[in-house]
Write a protein that holds these residues in place. Structure first.
Motif, PDB file in Angstrom:
ATOM      1  N   ASP B  83       0.857  -1.166  -0.023  1.00 19.37           N
ATOM      2  CA  ASP B  83       0.211  -0.066   0.154  1.00 19.37           C
ATOM      3  C   ASP B  83       0.805   1.347   0.109  1.00 19.37           C
ATOM      4  O   ASP B  83       0.248   2.353  -0.399  1.00 19.37           O
ATOM      5  CB  ASP B  83      -1.041   0.017   1.134  1.00 19.37           C
ATOM      6  N   ALA B  84       2.061   0.978   0.269  1.00 19.28           N
ATOM      7  CA  ALA B  84       2.758   2.655   0.790  1.00 19.28           C
ATOM      8  C   ALA B  84       4.180   2.381  -0.001  1.00 19.28           C
ATOM      9  O   ALA B  84       5.038   3.303   0.133  1.00 19.28           O
ATOM     10  CB  ALA B  84       3.238   2.705   2.096  1.00 19.28           C
ATOM     11  N   MET B  85       4.606   1.231  -1.062  1.00 15.36           N
ATOM     12  CA  MET B  85       5.737   1.138  -1.367  1.00 15.36           C
ATOM     13  C   MET B  85       6.219   2.062  -2.652  1.00 15.36           C
ATOM     14  O   MET B  85       7.159   2.373  -2.698  1.00 15.36           O
ATOM     15  CB  MET B  85       6.204  -0.222  -1.823  1.00 15.36           C
ATOM     16  N   HIS B  86       5.198   2.826  -3.104  1.00 14.93           N
ATOM     17  CA  HIS B  86       5.403   3.709  -4.024  1.00 14.93           C
ATOM     18  C   HIS B  86       6.162   4.926  -3.310  1.00 14.93           C
ATOM     19  O   HIS B  86       6.699   5.941  -4.033  1.00 14.93           O
ATOM     20  CB  HIS B  86       4.309   4.158  -4.856  1.00 14.93           C
ATOM     21  N   PHE B  87       5.974   5.261  -2.004  1.00 16.04           N
ATOM     22  CA  PHE B  87       6.617   6.380  -1.550  1.00 16.04           C
ATOM     23  C   PHE B  87       8.086   6.305  -1.116  1.00 16.04           C
ATOM     24  O   PHE B  87       8.639   7.289  -0.901  1.00 16.04           O
ATOM     25  CB  PHE B  87       5.738   6.795  -0.342  1.00 16.04           C
ATOM     26  N   PHE B  88       8.563   5.107  -1.384  1.00 17.32           N
ATOM     27  CA  PHE B  88       9.853   4.929  -1.021  1.00 17.32           C
ATOM     28  C   PHE B  88      10.964   5.018  -2.058  1.00 17.32           C
ATOM     29  O   PHE B  88      10.484   4.683  -3.199  1.00 17.32           O
ATOM     30  CB  PHE B  88      10.084   3.287  -0.451  1.00 17.32           C
ATOM     31  N   CYS B  89      12.122   5.550  -1.866  1.00 16.71           N
ATOM     32  CA  CYS B  89      13.073   5.617  -2.781  1.00 16.71           C
ATOM     33  C   CYS B  89      13.647   4.185  -2.808  1.00 16.71           C
ATOM     34  O   CYS B  89      14.046   3.482  -1.977  1.00 16.71           O
ATOM     35  CB  CYS B  89      14.283   6.406  -2.312  1.00 16.71           C
ATOM     36  N   LYS B  90      13.689   3.474  -4.061  1.00 13.93           N
ATOM     37  CA  LYS B  90      13.987   1.999  -4.063  1.00 13.93           C
ATOM     38  C   LYS B  90      15.707   2.115  -4.065  1.00 13.93           C
ATOM     39  O   LYS B  90      16.102   3.092  -4.341  1.00 13.93           O
ATOM     40  CB  LYS B  90      13.693   1.822  -5.617  1.00 13.93           C
ATOM     41  N   ASP B  91      16.047   0.988  -3.672  1.00 18.89           N
ATOM     42  CA  ASP B  91      17.601   0.676  -3.499  1.00 18.89           C
ATOM     43  C   ASP B  91      18.335   1.106  -4.513  1.00 18.89           C
ATOM     44  O   ASP B  91      19.666   1.340  -4.436  1.00 18.89           O
ATOM     45  CB  ASP B  91      17.876  -0.520  -2.680  1.00 18.89           C
ATOM     46  N   LYS B  92      17.858   0.727  -5.733  1.00 23.24           N
ATOM     47  CA  LYS B  92      18.612   1.115  -7.030  1.00 23.24           C
ATOM     48  C   LYS B  92      18.751   2.634  -7.205  1.00 23.24           C
ATOM     49  O   LYS B  92      19.675   3.033  -7.717  1.00 23.24           O
ATOM     50  CB  LYS B  92      17.783   0.347  -8.108  1.00 23.24           C
ATOM     51  N   GLU B  93      17.665   3.407  -6.963  1.00 30.84           N
ATOM     52  CA  GLU B  93      17.543   4.830  -7.117  1.00 30.84           C
ATOM     53  C   GLU B  93      18.714   5.517  -6.217  1.00 30.84           C
ATOM     54  O   GLU B  93      19.225   6.388  -6.648  1.00 30.84           O
ATOM     55  CB  GLU B  93      16.073   5.427  -6.920  1.00 30.84           C
TER      56      GLU B  93
END
Lengths: 179, 102
Positions: B83-93
Motif C-alpha cells: 500500500d505504501a511502497m511507491h513512497f519509498f526511494c528504491k535501493d537502486k535509485e
C-alpha cells in the motif's frame, strides 16, 4: 494465364502459412483452465486437487461461502508464485506431489475422489508433521492452509459480512456534541 | 554578521512529524531549515492506494519476493508494503553503502 494462377497459389499459401502462424500458439495451449504461473507449473489435476484441499480446509456451510467460492486455490498459487523464494516454491511443488502420493498410498484413490472422512483423516495425519521440514507433504499442506485462511479472512465477503469492516473504524462523529 | 548557514533548528524529513515541527518552529520565530530528499507529493493524485480496500491489494499488502530481493534495505522498514511502497526511494535509485553496521 499461368502467371496469374501461380500468383494466386502463392497468395493462397502465404495466407495458409500466416493463419497457421497466428493460430499455432493457441493450439499448443492445450489446457487453458490451468493458472499460468511465472516460477513453477502445475497441471489441471493438481489444480483441481488443490481446490478440493482448500475446500476441505474451509468448506462451504449453510450460512457462509467456502474456499471454492473465493477461488482460494488461485490465491494460494499466486502467493506461492509471487511472494515466496524459489526454495519454498520447490518445497511446495515437491510437497504437492508427495501429498498426492500419500493419498494414493493410503486410500488408493486421488484426493478429489476421497470421501470427506478420508480427507479429514489425511489432514489430521499431516497436521502432526507441520513442524517437520522433511515432511514435504505436510509443508505443502501448511502453505495451503495459511494462504487459504488469509484468502478467506481477507476477502470482501468475510470482512464486510462477518467482521463488519469500516474504512474509518471510529464511532459516528457528531460535530455538535462537545467532547 | 549572522552566518548564512547557521540555523536554530534543522528538521530532517517533511513528513507528518517533520512538517508539523517545522511549522511550529517557524511560528515561534526560530530560523528553521527543513530538509527533504523525496519528491513533491501532490495531494490526491500521488496517493494511488488511499481509497483502496484491504481486499483489493493483489497480495493482501505483502511485498512480492522479487521486489523484496531488489530492495534489501527499504524492505527492512515496517511500512514498505504493497500500500505504501511507491513512497519509498528504491535501493537502486539511492544505493545504500554501509561499510560496517552501527
Amino acid at each position: 494465364m499461368p502467371v496469374n494462377i501461380n500468383r494466386r497459389k502463392a497468395i493462397q499459401s502465404i495466407l495458409i502459412v500466416s493463419a497457421t502462424a497466428v493460430l499455432f500458439p493457441y493450439c499448443r495451449e492445450a489446457d487453458k483452465s490451468v493458472m499460468q504461473l511465472k516460477n513453477y507449473n502445475i497441471n489441471s489435476n493438481q489444480q483441481d486437487m488443490l481446490a478440493e484441499l482448500c475446500e476441505s480446509i474451509l468448506p462451504k456451510t449453510k450460512n457462509f461461502i467456502g474456499a471454492k467460492d473465493l477461488n482460494a486455490h488461485g490465491f494460494v498459487l499466486k502467493m506461492m508464485d509471487d511472494c515466496q523464494p524459489p526454495e519454498k516454491q520447490k518445497l511446495f511443488t515437491a510437497g504437492l506431489k508427495a501429498f498426492n502420493d500419500l493419498c494414493d498410498k493410503k486410500f488408493n484413490s486421488s484426493f478429489v475422489k476421497c470421501k470427506a472422512t478420508q480427507r479429514n483423516e489425511l489432514l489430521t495425519q499431516l497436521k502432526k508433521g507441520l513442524n517437520d521440514e522433511i515432511n514435504t507433504a505436510a509443508q505443502f499442506y501448511g502453505f495451503t492452509k495459511v494462504y487459504t485462511l488469509q484468502c478467506f479472512t481477507g476477502s470482501k465477503e468475510y470482512m464486510t459480512a462477518i467482521k463488519k469492516y469500516k474504512i474509518v473504524p471510529a464511532g459516528n462523529f457528531k460535530g455538535c456534541v462537545k467532547i | 554578521m549572522p552566518d548564512k548557514n547557521k540555523f536554530d533548528a534543522i528538521v530532517l524529513g517533511s513528513g507528518m512529524s517533520g512538517g508539523w515541527s517545522a511549522k511550529e518552529l517557524c511560528e515561534r520565530g526560530l530560523k528553521t531549515l527543513l530538509l527533504e530528499r523525496g519528491r513533491d507529493v501532490k495531494h490526491l493524485k500521488d496517493y494511488p492506494t488511499t481509497n483502496m480496500l484491504p481486499w483489493e491489494f493483489e497480495h493482501r499488502g505483502q511485498i512480492p519476493y522479487a521486489i523484496k530481493k531488489e530492495n534489501p534495505v527499504v524492505s527492512r522498514c515496517y511500512a514498505f508494503k504493497e500500500d505504501a511502497m511507491h513512497f519509498f526511494c528504491k535501493d537502486k535509485e539511492h544505493p545504500y553503502v554501509q561499510v560496517k553496521t552501527f
